[in-house]
Design an enzyme around this catalytic site. Structure first.
Site, PDB file in Angstrom:
ATOM      1  N   LYS A  69     -14.601   3.130   2.116  1.00 15.73           N
ATOM      2  CA  LYS A  69     -15.402   2.692   0.992  1.00 15.73           C
ATOM      3  C   LYS A  69     -15.878   1.177   0.948  1.00 15.73           C
ATOM      4  CE  LYS A  69     -13.193   4.760  -2.134  1.00 15.73           C
ATOM      5  NZ  LYS A  69     -11.874   5.185  -1.404  1.00 15.73           N
ATOM      6  N   ARG A  73     -13.569   8.402 -10.451  1.00 17.31           N
ATOM      7  CA  ARG A  73     -12.559   9.093  -9.908  1.00 17.31           C
ATOM      8  C   ARG A  73     -12.002  10.214 -10.353  1.00 17.31           C
ATOM      9  NH1 ARG A  73     -10.821   4.170  -7.473  1.00 17.31           N
ATOM     10  NH2 ARG A  73      -8.701   4.789  -5.885  1.00 17.31           N
ATOM     11  N   ARG A  77      -3.645  -2.184   7.299  1.00 12.84           N
ATOM     12  CA  ARG A  77      -4.699  -2.820   6.921  1.00 12.84           C
ATOM     13  C   ARG A  77      -4.370  -4.175   6.427  1.00 12.84           C
ATOM     14  NH1 ARG A  77      -8.386  -0.149   2.328  1.00 12.84           N
ATOM     15  NH2 ARG A  77      -6.585   0.130   1.093  1.00 12.84           N
ATOM     16  N   ARG A  93      -2.650  -5.907   0.795  1.00  8.52           N
ATOM     17  CA  ARG A  93      -2.694  -5.539  -0.524  1.00  8.52           C
ATOM     18  C   ARG A  93      -1.313  -4.774  -1.123  1.00  8.52           C
ATOM     19  NH1 ARG A  93      -7.600  -1.402  -1.774  1.00  8.52           N
ATOM     20  NH2 ARG A  93      -6.207  -0.181  -2.899  1.00  8.52           N
ATOM     21  N   ARG A 101      -1.186   7.407  -4.106  1.00  9.12           N
ATOM     22  CA  ARG A 101      -2.921   7.413  -4.434  1.00  9.12           C
ATOM     23  C   ARG A 101      -3.276   8.577  -3.795  1.00  9.12           C
ATOM     24  NH1 ARG A 101      -2.920   1.885  -1.387  1.00  9.12           N
ATOM     25  NH2 ARG A 101      -5.064   2.134  -1.347  1.00  9.12           N
TER      26      ARG A 101
HETATM   27  P1  ADP Z   1      -8.116   2.863  -2.892  1.00  7.82           P
HETATM   28  O1  ADP Z   1      -7.932   2.245  -1.629  1.00  7.82           O
HETATM   29  O2  ADP Z   1      -6.944   3.702  -3.314  1.00  7.82           O
HETATM   30  O3  ADP Z   1      -9.447   3.577  -2.851  1.00  7.82           O
HETATM   31  P2  ADP Z   1      -9.014   0.966  -5.010  1.00  7.82           P
HETATM   32  O4  ADP Z   1      -8.893  -0.308  -4.662  1.00  7.82           O
HETATM   33  O5  ADP Z   1     -10.414   1.677  -5.184  1.00  7.82           O
HETATM   34  O6  ADP Z   1      -8.002   1.789  -4.006  1.00  7.82           O
HETATM   35  O7  ADP Z   1      -8.194   1.102  -6.225  1.00  7.82           O
HETATM   36  C1  ADP Z   1      -6.747   0.585  -6.588  1.00  7.82           C
HETATM   37  C2  ADP Z   1      -6.066   1.067  -7.750  1.00  7.82           C
HETATM   38  O8  ADP Z   1      -6.771   0.837  -8.944  1.00  7.82           O
HETATM   39  C3  ADP Z   1      -6.158   2.651  -7.926  1.00  7.82           C
HETATM   40  O9  ADP Z   1      -4.766   3.149  -7.299  1.00  7.82           O
HETATM   41  C4  ADP Z   1      -6.002   2.891  -9.311  1.00  7.82           C
HETATM   42  O10 ADP Z   1      -4.588   2.412 -10.007  1.00  7.82           O
HETATM   43  C5  ADP Z   1      -6.828   1.834 -10.198  1.00  7.82           C
HETATM   44  N1  ADP Z   1      -8.138   2.321 -10.203  1.00  7.82           N
HETATM   45  C6  ADP Z   1      -9.295   1.716  -9.584  1.00  7.82           C
HETATM   46  N2  ADP Z   1     -10.379   2.587 -10.125  1.00  7.82           N
HETATM   47  C7  ADP Z   1      -9.876   3.330 -10.870  1.00  7.82           C
HETATM   48  C8  ADP Z   1     -10.602   4.354 -11.714  1.00  7.82           C
HETATM   49  N3  ADP Z   1     -12.183   4.620 -11.452  1.00  7.82           N
HETATM   50  N4  ADP Z   1      -9.945   5.097 -12.302  1.00  7.82           N
HETATM   51  C9  ADP Z   1      -8.649   4.872 -12.742  1.00  7.82           C
HETATM   52  N5  ADP Z   1      -8.148   3.980 -11.882  1.00  7.82           N
HETATM   53  C10 ADP Z   1      -8.688   3.220 -10.964  1.00  7.82           C
END
Ligand code: ADP
Length: 218
Positions: A13, A88, A125, A154, A165
């Site tokens: 994404k 999400r 990554r 990260r 996750r």
């Molecule tokens: P991923 O690689 O898991 O898609 P992201 O960079 O999108 O990771 O998000 C990292 C973290 O930020 C998530 O594991 C969560 O804790 C928090 N987070 C991000 N977006 C949301 C959301 N829309 N609702 C709740 N928590 C979120």
């Protein structure tokens, strides 16, 4: 051009969203990046969410909805955006429809990948600390191919956190994909293909939605 990207962690994404946004001159809005930035800057929001991010859980809906609401009202997001990481959960999707009232329904792009490739992709990554571009697979360069910046890991790209996750995704986000699936502006694309093929399929899916006359565009 209001685009929402959904898919497992590591489905691409961030990479595809950034390239799509650049191609079409709209901002990519990543809730993960915004939260990580808040943690790094030590803001009140950052202090509230830090432990949730470390644990691989989801921050509360009302909190993230407020963050996205404020971001979507900024001038650069008025002509369109790519949302990565939001919604999400089902309540977040319902809230997004409310936030976009009068601006058109979002095109929902589901990046479909086999769950067995996710772990390897995420664990290998590295993220460029200057431009944010991700590099996966066996490391071939010490510096970012795009900008020459150095790489960092990260903090949540570690095996136990990634597992949590994925569980959060299966429990909260997978049902959301099913909820969107029946809508006229939902498109699934195969995220297992090489990057340039995914990018082509991404453009084609969004323009197919436009052509069908659905209202993502004002
Ligand atoms: P991923 O690689 O898991 O898609 P992201 O960079 O999108 O990771 O998000 C990292 C973290 O930020 C998530 O594991 C969560 O804790 C928090 N987070 C991000 N977006 C949301 C959301 N829309 N609702 C709740 N928590 C979120």
């Amino acid at each position: 051009m209001n685009v929402v990207l959904v898919g497992l962690p590591g489905s691409g994404k961030g990479t595809q969203g950034a390239q799509f946004a650049r191609r079409h001159g709209i901002p990519k809005i990543s809730t993960g990046d915004m939260l990580r930035d808040a943690v790094a800057r030590g803001t009140a929001l950052g202090r509230e969410v830090a432990s949730t991010l470390d644990a691989g859980g989801l921050v509360p809906d009302d909190m993230i909805i407020r963050v996205v609401d404020a971001r979507l009202q900024q001038a650069d997001a008025m002509a369109g955006f790519v949302l990565d990481g939001f919604p999400r959960t089902l309540p977040q999707a319902v809230a997004l429809d409310g936030l976009l009232e009068g601006r058109g329904a979002p095109v929902v792009i589901y990046l479909e990948v086999s769950p067995d490739v996710i772990l390897d992709r995420i664990l290998s990554r590295r993220i460029c600390e200057s431009c944010g571009q991700a590099d996966t697979g066996a490391p071939t360069t010490e510096y970012c191919a795009s900008c020459g910046g150095g790489f960092v890991k990260r903090a949540d790209d570690h095996v136990d956190v990634v597992r949590r996750r994925v569980v959060a995704y299966v429990e909260n986000t997978a049902p959301l994909v099913e909820w969107y699936r029946d809508g006229p502006t939902f498109r699934a694309i195969d995220g297992n293909q090489p990057l340039t093929d995914v990018a082509r399929a991404f453009d084609a899916a969004v323009f197919d939605c436009m052509k069908s006359g659905h209202p993502p565009f004002r």
